[in-house]
Design a protein around this motif. Structure first.
Motif, PDB file in Angstrom:
ATOM      1  N   THR A   2      21.297  15.300 -14.977  1.00 11.20           N
ATOM      2  CA  THR A   2      21.418  14.817 -16.345  1.00 11.20           C
ATOM      3  C   THR A   2      21.086  13.341 -16.391  1.00 11.20           C
ATOM      4  OG1 THR A   2      23.740  14.224 -16.147  1.00 11.20           O
ATOM      5  CG2 THR A   2      23.255  16.492 -16.823  1.00 11.20           C
ATOM      6  N   ALA A   3      20.783  12.864 -17.586  1.00 11.53           N
ATOM      7  CA  ALA A   3      20.415  11.456 -17.755  1.00 11.53           C
ATOM      8  C   ALA A   3      21.541  10.537 -17.313  1.00 11.53           C
ATOM      9  CB  ALA A   3      20.040  11.185 -19.210  1.00 11.53           C
ATOM     10  N   GLU A   4      22.792  10.957 -17.486  1.00  9.78           N
ATOM     11  CA  GLU A   4      23.923  10.109 -17.115  1.00  9.78           C
ATOM     12  C   GLU A   4      24.046   9.914 -15.603  1.00  9.78           C
ATOM     13  OE1 GLU A   4      23.987  10.791 -21.040  1.00  9.78           O
ATOM     14  OE2 GLU A   4      24.184  12.463 -19.681  1.00  9.78           O
ATOM     15  N   GLN A   5      23.348  10.724 -14.815  1.00 11.47           N
ATOM     16  CA  GLN A   5      23.418  10.575 -13.372  1.00 11.47           C
ATOM     17  C   GLN A   5      22.549   9.428 -12.857  1.00 11.47           C
ATOM     18  OE1 GLN A   5      22.565  14.727 -12.458  1.00 11.47           O
ATOM     19  NE2 GLN A   5      24.603  14.896 -11.602  1.00 11.47           N
ATOM     20  N   PHE A   6      21.710   8.849 -13.692  1.00 14.16           N
ATOM     21  CA  PHE A   6      20.940   7.668 -13.292  1.00 14.16           C
ATOM     22  C   PHE A   6      21.871   6.464 -13.395  1.00 14.16           C
ATOM     23  CE2 PHE A   6      16.408   8.757 -13.082  1.00 14.16           C
ATOM     24  CZ  PHE A   6      16.447  10.071 -13.510  1.00 14.16           C
ATOM     25  N   SER A   7      21.992   5.711 -12.346  1.00  8.21           N
ATOM     26  CA  SER A   7      22.848   4.525 -12.363  1.00  8.21           C
ATOM     27  C   SER A   7      22.134   3.374 -13.074  1.00  8.21           C
ATOM     28  CB  SER A   7      23.172   4.099 -10.930  1.00  8.21           C
ATOM     29  OG  SER A   7      21.987   3.630 -10.293  1.00  8.21           O
ATOM     30  N   SER A   8      22.893   2.361 -13.418  1.00  9.19           N
ATOM     31  CA  SER A   8      22.304   1.159 -14.012  1.00  9.19           C
ATOM     32  C   SER A   8      21.275   0.554 -13.063  1.00  9.19           C
ATOM     33  CB  SER A   8      23.390   0.118 -14.323  1.00  9.19           C
ATOM     34  OG  SER A   8      24.277   0.610 -15.290  1.00  9.19           O
ATOM     35  N   ALA A   9      21.591   0.561 -11.774  1.00  5.32           N
ATOM     36  CA  ALA A   9      20.656   0.004 -10.785  1.00  5.32           C
ATOM     37  C   ALA A   9      19.365   0.816 -10.739  1.00  5.32           C
ATOM     38  CB  ALA A   9      21.309  -0.038  -9.406  1.00  5.32           C
ATOM     39  N   ALA A  10      19.468   2.150 -10.803  1.00  6.65           N
ATOM     40  CA  ALA A  10      18.268   2.993 -10.785  1.00  6.65           C
ATOM     41  C   ALA A  10      17.431   2.777 -12.041  1.00  6.65           C
ATOM     42  CB  ALA A  10      18.655   4.459 -10.648  1.00  6.65           C
ATOM     43  N   LEU A  11      18.081   2.657 -13.178  1.00  5.89           N
ATOM     44  CA  LEU A  11      17.350   2.414 -14.429  1.00  5.89           C
ATOM     45  C   LEU A  11      16.681   1.040 -14.405  1.00  5.89           C
ATOM     46  CD1 LEU A  11      19.979   4.007 -16.798  1.00  5.89           C
ATOM     47  CD2 LEU A  11      17.640   4.839 -16.429  1.00  5.89           C
ATOM     48  N   ALA A  12      17.361   0.050 -13.849  1.00  4.97           N
ATOM     49  CA  ALA A  12      16.763  -1.286 -13.716  1.00  4.97           C
ATOM     50  C   ALA A  12      15.535  -1.230 -12.811  1.00  4.97           C
ATOM     51  CB  ALA A  12      17.793  -2.281 -13.168  1.00  4.97           C
ATOM     52  N   THR A  13      15.610  -0.438 -11.747  1.00  7.52           N
ATOM     53  CA  THR A  13      14.466  -0.293 -10.847  1.00  7.52           C
ATOM     54  C   THR A  13      13.293   0.372 -11.562  1.00  7.52           C
ATOM     55  OG1 THR A  13      15.878  -0.225  -8.893  1.00  7.52           O
ATOM     56  CG2 THR A  13      13.681   0.733  -8.669  1.00  7.52           C
ATOM     57  N   LEU A  14      13.551   1.406 -12.347  1.00  8.27           N
ATOM     58  CA  LEU A  14      12.478   2.048 -13.123  1.00  8.27           C
ATOM     59  C   LEU A  14      11.786   1.035 -14.028  1.00  8.27           C
ATOM     60  CD1 LEU A  14      14.066   5.443 -14.245  1.00  8.27           C
ATOM     61  CD2 LEU A  14      12.146   5.126 -12.685  1.00  8.27           C
ATOM     62  N   LEU A  15      12.579   0.232 -14.729  1.00  4.60           N
ATOM     63  CA  LEU A  15      12.003  -0.777 -15.624  1.00  4.60           C
ATOM     64  C   LEU A  15      11.254  -1.847 -14.837  1.00  4.60           C
ATOM     65  CD1 LEU A  15      14.903  -1.120 -18.188  1.00  4.60           C
ATOM     66  CD2 LEU A  15      12.608  -0.222 -18.637  1.00  4.60           C
ATOM     67  N   GLU A  16      11.831  -2.285 -13.724  1.00  3.22           N
ATOM     68  CA  GLU A  16      11.182  -3.302 -12.888  1.00  3.22           C
ATOM     69  C   GLU A  16       9.811  -2.813 -12.429  1.00  3.22           C
ATOM     70  OE1 GLU A  16      10.509  -6.750 -10.756  1.00  3.22           O
ATOM     71  OE2 GLU A  16      12.363  -6.395 -11.841  1.00  3.22           O
TER      72      GLU A  16
END
Length: 135
Positions: A2-16
């Motif tokens: 689920t989308a909630e399983q992505f951590s803030s750090a993982a989402l930051a990495t995707l954006l980076e």
């Protein structure tokens, strides 16, 4: 997953990666626009700036821990800012709901949309940067 399983750090990495990676990112696509760039490149950069502002304004509206993006930030500064803002989001904020284009999304889903949207336009910019302009 689920989308909630992505951590803030993982989402930051995707954006980076979508924003700044040396290959296949907005930064690398813009770096390839030498000489007289196609006018659509500026329009795409402006569009990315506006949508990133919109996404983060929505997030700031539901997550007390993040401020809206800086008003005076252009695309380059905004991309750096949003990576740090995503990294600083508490995990509890990722499940909060926002409405974008009439669709309810969690903050996590909106940040994933942001990364996909960024990568999509990076590809368009890269294609236009390689295109020769005729006078």
């Amino acid at each position: 997953m689920t989308a909630e399983q992505f951590s803030s750090a993982a989402l930051a990495t995707l954006l980076e990666e979508a924003n700044q990676h040396p290959w296949e990112s907005v930064r690398s696509a813009l770096a390839g626009a030498d000489g007289q760039p196609h006018p659509r490149i500026a329009a795409l950069a402006s569009h990315l700036t506006a949508t990133k502002r919109e996404y983060w304004t929505l997030i700031a509206g539901v997550a007390n821990t993040v401020s809206p993006p800086p008003d005076d930030a252009g695309l380059t500064r905004l991309m750096a800012w949003e990576v740090e803002a995503a990294r600083a989001l508490p995990e509890s904020a990722l499940g909060l709901l926002v409405t974008h284009s009439g669709t309810p999304l969690t903050v996590s889903e909106l940040l994933r949309l942001n990364a996909r949207h960024t990568a999509w336009h990076a590809g368009q910019i890269a294609a236009l940067a390689r295109r020769e302009r005729s006078a």
